[in-house]
Design a protein around this motif. Structure first.
Motif, PDB file in Angstrom:
ATOM      1  N   LEU A  10       0.835  -1.205   0.000  1.00 19.22           N
ATOM      2  CA  LEU A  10       0.000   0.000   0.000  1.00 19.22           C
ATOM      3  C   LEU A  10       0.866   1.249   0.000  1.00 19.22           C
ATOM      4  N   SER A  11       0.729   2.055  -1.035  1.00 17.91           N
ATOM      5  CA  SER A  11       1.420   3.345  -1.117  1.00 17.91           C
ATOM      6  C   SER A  11       0.403   4.447  -0.849  1.00 17.91           C
ATOM      7  N   GLY A  12       0.782   5.377   0.031  1.00 17.04           N
ATOM      8  CA  GLY A  12      -0.160   6.405   0.460  1.00 17.04           C
ATOM      9  C   GLY A  12      -0.871   5.982   1.726  1.00 17.04           C
ATOM     10  N   SER A  13      -0.189   5.175   2.517  1.00 16.34           N
ATOM     11  CA  SER A  13      -0.804   4.575   3.706  1.00 16.34           C
ATOM     12  C   SER A  13      -1.117   5.581   4.811  1.00 16.34           C
ATOM     13  N   THR A  14      -0.471   6.764   4.765  1.00 11.58           N
ATOM     14  CA  THR A  14      -0.721   7.753   5.815  1.00 11.58           C
ATOM     15  C   THR A  14      -1.807   8.759   5.438  1.00 11.58           C
ATOM     16  N   GLY A  15      -2.346   8.633   4.239  1.00 11.87           N
ATOM     17  CA  GLY A  15      -3.387   9.557   3.804  1.00 11.87           C
ATOM     18  C   GLY A  15      -4.773   9.108   4.234  1.00 11.87           C
ATOM     19  N   LYS A  16      -5.781   9.896   3.863  1.00 11.67           N
ATOM     20  CA  LYS A  16      -7.168   9.600   4.234  1.00 11.67           C
ATOM     21  C   LYS A  16      -7.609   8.247   3.675  1.00 11.67           C
ATOM     22  N   MET A  17      -7.302   8.007   2.393  1.00  8.74           N
ATOM     23  CA  MET A  17      -7.679   6.737   1.793  1.00  8.74           C
ATOM     24  C   MET A  17      -6.866   5.593   2.369  1.00  8.74           C
ATOM     25  N   GLY A  18      -5.595   5.845   2.667  1.00  7.57           N
ATOM     26  CA  GLY A  18      -4.739   4.821   3.253  1.00  7.57           C
ATOM     27  C   GLY A  18      -5.312   4.265   4.538  1.00  7.57           C
ATOM     28  N   HIS A  19      -5.819   5.148   5.374  1.00  6.72           N
ATOM     29  CA  HIS A  19      -6.426   4.739   6.642  1.00  6.72           C
ATOM     30  C   HIS A  19      -7.585   3.767   6.420  1.00  6.72           C
ATOM     31  N   VAL A  20      -8.421   4.115   5.455  1.00  4.46           N
ATOM     32  CA  VAL A  20      -9.620   3.307   5.215  1.00  4.46           C
ATOM     33  C   VAL A  20      -9.242   1.956   4.619  1.00  4.46           C
ATOM     34  N   ILE A  21      -8.257   1.957   3.714  1.00  2.00           N
ATOM     35  CA  ILE A  21      -7.812   0.693   3.119  1.00  2.00           C
ATOM     36  C   ILE A  21      -7.219  -0.219   4.191  1.00  2.00           C
ATOM     37  N   LEU A  22      -6.466   0.345   5.125  1.00  5.52           N
ATOM     38  CA  LEU A  22      -5.906  -0.435   6.237  1.00  5.52           C
ATOM     39  C   LEU A  22      -7.020  -1.149   7.008  1.00  5.52           C
ATOM     40  N   LYS A  23      -8.129  -0.467   7.174  1.00  2.00           N
ATOM     41  CA  LYS A  23      -9.256  -1.038   7.910  1.00  2.00           C
ATOM     42  C   LYS A  23      -9.989  -2.089   7.078  1.00  2.00           C
ATOM     43  N   GLU A  24     -10.262  -1.761   5.829  1.00  6.15           N
ATOM     44  CA  GLU A  24     -11.080  -2.632   4.980  1.00  6.15           C
ATOM     45  C   GLU A  24     -10.355  -3.904   4.561  1.00  6.15           C
ATOM     46  N   ILE A  25      -9.052  -3.815   4.391  1.00 13.09           N
ATOM     47  CA  ILE A  25      -8.297  -4.969   3.895  1.00 13.09           C
ATOM     48  C   ILE A  25      -8.341  -6.126   4.891  1.00 13.09           C
ATOM     49  N   LYS A  26      -8.553  -5.801   6.164  1.00 16.35           N
ATOM     50  CA  LYS A  26      -8.625  -6.840   7.198  1.00 16.35           C
ATOM     51  C   LYS A  26      -9.928  -7.640   7.109  1.00 16.35           C
ATOM     52  N   GLN A  27     -10.914  -7.078   6.407  1.00 20.93           N
ATOM     53  CA  GLN A  27     -12.220  -7.724   6.341  1.00 20.93           C
ATOM     54  C   GLN A  27     -12.339  -8.723   5.188  1.00 20.93           C
ATOM     55  N   ILE A  28     -11.304  -8.793   4.349  1.00 17.54           N
ATOM     56  CA  ILE A  28     -11.372  -9.630   3.145  1.00 17.54           C
ATOM     57  C   ILE A  28     -10.433 -10.816   3.300  1.00 17.54           C
ATOM     58  N   TYR A  29     -10.968 -12.019   3.210  1.00 19.17           N
ATOM     59  CA  TYR A  29     -10.240 -13.230   3.590  1.00 19.17           C
ATOM     60  C   TYR A  29      -9.080 -13.585   2.687  1.00 19.17           C
ATOM     61  N   ASN A  30      -9.146 -13.241   1.387  1.00 12.59           N
ATOM     62  CA  ASN A  30      -8.115 -13.725   0.462  1.00 12.59           C
ATOM     63  C   ASN A  30      -7.052 -12.679   0.116  1.00 12.59           C
ATOM     64  N   VAL A  31      -6.967 -11.600   0.907  1.00 14.51           N
ATOM     65  CA  VAL A  31      -5.889 -10.627   0.736  1.00 14.51           C
ATOM     66  C   VAL A  31      -5.274 -10.312   2.091  1.00 14.51           C
ATOM     67  N   GLU A  32      -4.028  -9.885   2.043  1.00 14.33           N
ATOM     68  CA  GLU A  32      -3.368  -9.457   3.277  1.00 14.33           C
ATOM     69  C   GLU A  32      -2.392  -8.334   2.972  1.00 14.33           C
ATOM     70  N   LEU A  33      -2.258  -7.421   3.911  1.00 13.81           N
ATOM     71  CA  LEU A  33      -1.321  -6.323   3.771  1.00 13.81           C
ATOM     72  C   LEU A  33       0.081  -6.821   4.095  1.00 13.81           C
ATOM     73  N   SER A  34       1.032  -6.605   3.188  1.00 13.01           N
ATOM     74  CA  SER A  34       2.403  -7.063   3.433  1.00 13.01           C
ATOM     75  C   SER A  34       3.407  -5.922   3.483  1.00 13.01           C
ATOM     76  N   ILE A  35       3.080  -4.790   2.826  1.00 14.28           N
ATOM     77  CA  ILE A  35       3.994  -3.639   2.824  1.00 14.28           C
ATOM     78  C   ILE A  35       3.219  -2.341   3.012  1.00 14.28           C
ATOM     79  N   LEU A  36       3.695  -1.511   3.921  1.00 16.55           N
ATOM     80  CA  LEU A  36       3.209  -0.141   4.082  1.00 16.55           C
ATOM     81  C   LEU A  36       4.316   0.783   3.585  1.00 16.55           C
ATOM     82  N   LEU A  37       4.061   1.476   2.492  1.00 17.59           N
ATOM     83  CA  LEU A  37       5.048   2.408   1.949  1.00 17.59           C
ATOM     84  C   LEU A  37       4.677   3.813   2.410  1.00 17.59           C
TER      85      LEU A  37
END
Length: 264
Positions: A10-37
């Motif tokens: 995830l690039s742009g992890s400290t922005g408004k959208m980054g915050h929401v993606i951090l939250k939403e990605i945890k709700q989806i079973y077949n993806v995982e966050l591996s890098i915060l840029l």
């Protein structure tokens, strides 16, 4: 696909959208966050969740150097110049990228298009299902509309830098098919048939209205975003959709419509 989770950088992890993606990605079973840029000056800011930075399975870094083995697909909601750097890296290491960044110059748009001949890129100014359904509707009805006075109104929060919004420009591109071939941002904005109106105030997430009118009637199409989760979910859905695709430039319209018609 069933046994392997898609690793997301995830690039742009400290922005408004980054915050929401951090939250939403945890709700989806077949993806995982591996890098915060993150940007160097933001590397230790509080707006990167402590849970993420302390998670040993997630690499928090200021550069993608030597990280290509740690992710499958990148989701980028940063800024134009940074996104171009990320596209170059993804091309070099054969990684697909989802681009939600807006405000690209015509030359940057051209570079992204050329890069899509080597990797799969899903690029959209707006990842909400609603807006992309409006795109599809406009494409089907634009040549049937007789109303010649056209306004595209976009309202966003006071922090948004690009004006008109990327979504407004994309709407303009679709409408331009009624008048001829206008593809570049400059051509869209210079088309005298369309009046762009942009308003930046408060914390409005994103409202877009298209008005077709004459002295007798008005046709109005409006989309209002209630929260940013619709954009985050759309971006993550696009990452899943693009998994294992080799190359091509696509948009969220392809994901919503479940087709693979390449844009170029």
């Amino acid at each position: 696909m069933k046994n392997k989770k898609i690793k997301i950088a995830l690039s742009g992890s400290t922005g408004k959208m980054g915050h929401v993606i951090l939250k939403e990605i945890k709700q989806i079973y077949n993806v995982e966050l591996s890098i915060l840029l993150v940007r160097k000056k933001n590397n230790k800011e509080k707006n990167v969740s402590n849970n993420e930075t302390k998670n040993k399975s997630i690499l928090t870094c200021t550069s993608l150097k030597n990280t290509y083995k740690n992710f499958d697909i990148m989701i980028d909601f940063s800024e134009a110049k940074n996104t171009i750097k990320n596209v170059k890296y993804c091309v070099k290491h054969k990684k697909n990228i989802i681009i939600g960044t807006t405000g690209f110059s015509d030359s940057e748009e051209s570079f992204i298009k050329k890069s899509a001949k080597k990797i799969c890129i899903v690029k959209s100014a707006n990842f909400s299902h609603g807006i992309n359904i409006i795109y599809l509707i406009l494409e089907n009805i634009i040549n049937k509309i007789k109303l010649k006075k056209i306004k595209i109104i976009d309202k966003h929060h006071k922090h948004k830098q690009d004006s008109p919004s990327g979504t407004a420009i994309e709407i303009g591109r679709i409408i331009n098919k009624k008048f001829g071939k206008y593809n570049t941002k400059r051509e869209v904005l210079n088309n005298k048939n369309i009046n762009f109106i942009s308003k930046r105030k408060g914390e409005v997430i994103g409202n877009h209205t298209i008005l077709f009118s004459n002295k007798n009637e008005i046709l109005k199409i409006t989309h209002k975003a209630k929260n940013r989760s619709i954009f985050a979910k759309g971006a993550i859905q696009s990452a899943i959709w693009s998994f294992k695709k080799i190359k091509g430039l696509f948009s969220m319209k392809n994901v919503v419509n479940k087709n693979e018609d390449i844009l170029w």
